[in-house]
Enzyme design. Sequence first.
Site, PDB file in Angstrom:
ATOM      1  CG  HIS A   1      33.824  38.117  26.546  1.00  0.00           C
ATOM      2  ND1 HIS A   1      33.943  39.452  26.873  1.00  0.00           N
ATOM      3  CD2 HIS A   1      33.443  37.478  27.700  1.00  0.00           C
ATOM      4  CE1 HIS A   1      33.657  39.617  28.151  1.00  0.00           C
ATOM      5  NE2 HIS A   1      33.341  38.440  28.677  1.00  0.00           N
TER       6      HIS A   1
ATOM      7  CB  CYS B   1      35.532  43.497  22.435  1.00  0.00           C
ATOM      8  SG  CYS B   1      34.665  44.065  23.910  1.00  0.00           S
TER       9      CYS B   1
END
Length: 365
Positions: free
Chosen positions: A164, A220
């Site tokens: 992440h 991301c």
Amino acid sequence: MLMLVNCSNCRTPLQLPPGARSIRCAVCQAVTLVADSRSAPLAPPSTASHGGGIYNGYNPPAPAPYGQPTGPPAMGRGRKKAVICGISYKYSRHELKGCVNDAKCMKYLLVNKFQFPAENILMLTEEETDPFRIPTKHNIRMAMHWLVVGCQPGDSLVFHYSGHGSRQRNYNGEEVDGYDETLCPLDFETQGMILDDEINVALVRPLIAGVKLHAIIDACHSGTVLDLPFLCRMDRSGRYVWEDHRPRSGTWKGTSGGEVISFSGCDDDQTSADTSALSQVTSTGAMTYCFIQAIERGQASTYGSMLTSMRAAIRNTGNDVGLGGGVVSSLLTMLISGGSLGGLRQEPQLTANEPFDVYMKPFSL
């Protein structure tokens, strides 16, 4: 503030519990007394050049738990070292399916395609049994320091992260888009995220002339997560310009003479997919898969061809995008099948410490 002391015997950095007067080293079993001058907290790095120093009160620890490459490098060549971090956040609401697969594939690629010695590759995943190799915030910090410490001209370094990523508002005016990009370690909900400023201090600024670092960040909001000064803004026809992302404050974000080139999964305002749509076999990070695919298909002769190939593969998701039978494709059949859905509206990005001709500069690790 985290207090670290060096083991008085093997110099391994040890995390001292609050109030403790001694600690036993998990590596050599030696007992270190806090009052021992040899175990004093690590001295702050020099702030004399390029604005280096402590980031938010954090001193990079010595990398003793992982050891260092042994023996001299091959004649006329430097050493090859890599840190590969894949975080699945298993059993949490943030769980990802493909990140550990990404880490395994990247290691296989480095060893079999680019001759990285397996013993010089540090893997951080939840599958590791060594507590120093679990991808916590502290361990990722140690691993980044291990990667660059003692680097010498000719060395080739790789930092791969699959997990992440996020962003948070920047208030000092140093970010073009007003946000700091971040990586999310396994324990980010309790220990916090790792900001791009810290990553730059740890991985970019220490590199001396003759050292090259490639970062491959499949997360991301990762476009400028190394805070490198220049971003290659490329359109769909392949035309590009280098955007200047140097802070207006004059803060140095470059190296100490070395070279850093980063491929990231998407732009700072985009998300990166964790999906089975590309491999048709198992879940992977879209960016990692397309990075390996470009190499396997011979479409990575230059940095420009690598970037355009990755972007085309992601845009064409749903078509036949197999790996093509190279050394890495055999690994995919070994991995456990999984499934994850996600739109692939992402564009891999290229950043660097200095601009260069992306269609003339040969790609190599």
